[in-house]
Design an enzyme around this catalytic site. Sequence first.
Site, mmCIF file in Angstrom:
data_model
loop_
_atom_site.group_PDB
_atom_site.id
_atom_site.type_symbol
_atom_site.label_atom_id
_atom_site.label_comp_id
_atom_site.label_asym_id
_atom_site.label_seq_id
_atom_site.Cartn_x
_atom_site.Cartn_y
_atom_site.Cartn_z
ATOM 1 N N GLU A 97 -50.001 88.736 12.566
ATOM 2 C CA GLU A 97 -51.220 89.204 11.871
ATOM 3 C C GLU A 97 -51.325 90.735 11.922
ATOM 4 O O GLU A 97 -52.337 91.308 12.320
ATOM 5 C CB GLU A 97 -52.459 88.547 12.478
ATOM 6 C CG GLU A 97 -52.442 87.034 12.352
ATOM 7 C CD GLU A 97 -53.798 86.386 12.545
ATOM 8 O OE1 GLU A 97 -54.569 86.872 13.401
ATOM 9 O OE2 GLU A 97 -54.094 85.408 11.844
ATOM 10 N N GLU B 45 -49.846 79.244 10.573
ATOM 11 C CA GLU B 45 -51.124 78.922 11.217
ATOM 12 C C GLU B 45 -52.088 78.332 10.175
ATOM 13 O O GLU B 45 -52.256 78.922 9.112
ATOM 14 C CB GLU B 45 -51.806 80.168 11.813
ATOM 15 C CG GLU B 45 -51.104 80.751 13.015
ATOM 16 C CD GLU B 45 -51.866 81.898 13.638
ATOM 17 O OE1 GLU B 45 -53.117 81.926 13.548
ATOM 18 O OE2 GLU B 45 -51.213 82.805 14.180
HETATM 19 C C1 BGP Z 1 -55.383 83.897 14.578
HETATM 20 C C2 BGP Z 1 -54.381 84.156 15.713
HETATM 21 C C3 BGP Z 1 -54.056 82.951 16.540
HETATM 22 C C4 BGP Z 1 -55.187 81.935 16.674
HETATM 23 C C5 BGP Z 1 -56.050 81.827 15.423
HETATM 24 C C6 BGP Z 1 -57.268 80.956 15.625
HETATM 25 O O1 BGP Z 1 -55.949 85.076 14.179
HETATM 26 O O2 BGP Z 1 -53.142 84.629 15.182
HETATM 27 O O3 BGP Z 1 -53.607 83.442 17.788
HETATM 28 O O4 BGP Z 1 -55.911 82.144 17.814
HETATM 29 O O5 BGP Z 1 -56.451 83.082 14.987
HETATM 30 O O6 BGP Z 1 -58.310 81.726 16.205
HETATM 31 P P1 BGP Z 1 -59.155 81.124 17.398
HETATM 32 O O7 BGP Z 1 -58.129 80.762 18.421
HETATM 33 O O8 BGP Z 1 -60.081 82.174 17.842
HETATM 34 O O9 BGP Z 1 -59.859 79.913 16.832
#
Ligand code: BGP
Length: 465
Positions: free
Chosen positions: A174, A363
């Site tokens: 990201e 993701e």
């Molecule tokens: C993204 C990240 C991940 C993951 C995801 C979900 O921005 O790359 O690491 O954490 O977010 O976010 P959260 O875990 O806060 O629900």
Amino acid sequence: MLPKEFLWGGATAANQCEGAYLEGGKKMNVTDIITSGKHNVPRRITPKLESDAWYPNHTAIDFYHHYKEDIALFAEMGFKSYRMSIAWTRIFPNGDDKLPNEEGLQFYDEVFDECHKYGIEPVVTLLHYDTPLNIVDTYGGWTNRKVIDLFVTYATTVLRHYADKVKYWLLINEINCIETVPWYSAGIKNATRENIAIAAYHQLIACAKTVIAAREISLDFKMGMMYAGYFTYANSKDPEDVWGNYAFQRNHLFYADVQCRGYYPNYKLKEFERDGIVLPTVKGDNEILQNGTVDFISFSYYFTKVAGKKTDFHNVTNCLSDTGYVNELLPKSAWDWQIDAKGLRYALNLLYDRYQKPLMIVENGLGANDQFSEDGMIHDDYRIDYLRNHFNEMKDAVTLDGVELMGYHMWGCIDIISFATGEMSKRYGFIYVDVDDAGKGTYKRLRKDSFYWYQKCIASNGEDL
Ligand code: BGP
């Protein structure tokens, strides 16, 4: 139909699953000094660990000691691939050590061997929000050009060491979120526009240098960038909102522009000129960017947002928060993330049309407050519905629009620490882990209903949903 070689899998990140934060020679990274938060209570960065604070990343779900069991569960679902990250601080604990830490190299050798035992292809992120803390304390984080070479040394060390075990590499997770989570992304304490622009420049040069070095190590490598899916709709048909939305989204896509096209686009150079930001360019940098472009684009997709004339790209306080507007036509998760399956088709087409490079979803998923039913199971029909709706749109993008999609990895394929809140209760997994928001529990793993649903989905290559 999806291609028969489609990579069905799941995703985690070292800092959110491994735990063992000081074991095996590892030293602290920027996530190890961030306390847990709550739904609306932000996490705190504490330069000195506070004895009464809870640091969820220190133990996470203890993947470090459970990886054999967890990978066996991934294999039971039929995973073709597993997206994970290597912790820089397991390989170079201080980030600038002269020699790599053999225990760290050994750990990931064992993890990759476990994956290959089941025919699971690792997809490995080189930096997933966990810059070594010493890099911040000694060099000031990524605003220091020296960090470029420290990162390239780390990256080429693991590329070389795992060349016969890992083919798919993702550079910086990201990378466009440096604008909104500068501490996680680049160890930036004083997040001025200039510091972010300078750190981002160094990260983009570091990525390009890594790609150039990778070509020398193995022609089998597939080098990908990783883009945080900022896909937005205009807040109204007012041309000012349409333009505001376009500019907002393009400010995020800028990071993909550089890594896919190999140069800083005029719209960004003009912006820096207007704002008096001078990039720390060094002779030869342009050639590095030009020669270091990526093979594919990986990205995260959770939601779409709304943007318009009032959305100021540089004042979005958190990469996952709203851009100021809520799309009231869309349902929301328990953590207020807007749910938009059609948006995934929009996102896939937007990226493919802009870059004409293969894509990989690394993701996507639904964070929910999973609860046990009387029968002792977790009937997460809401997660199955979410995934089914997104998979139908994903398949349309491939079969109706001709998007080249390499694979799909559900985020948090096993319950892990939330990045934004530090909670375990924001659960994403096909597999429940018995750990609560204070790190208490048996750490036992348990299959949810979605575990079996995904097993059928993979076995039918996405036909049986
Ligand atoms: C993204 C990240 C991940 C993951 C995801 C979900 O921005 O790359 O690491 O954490 O977010 O976010 P959260 O875990 O806060 O629900």
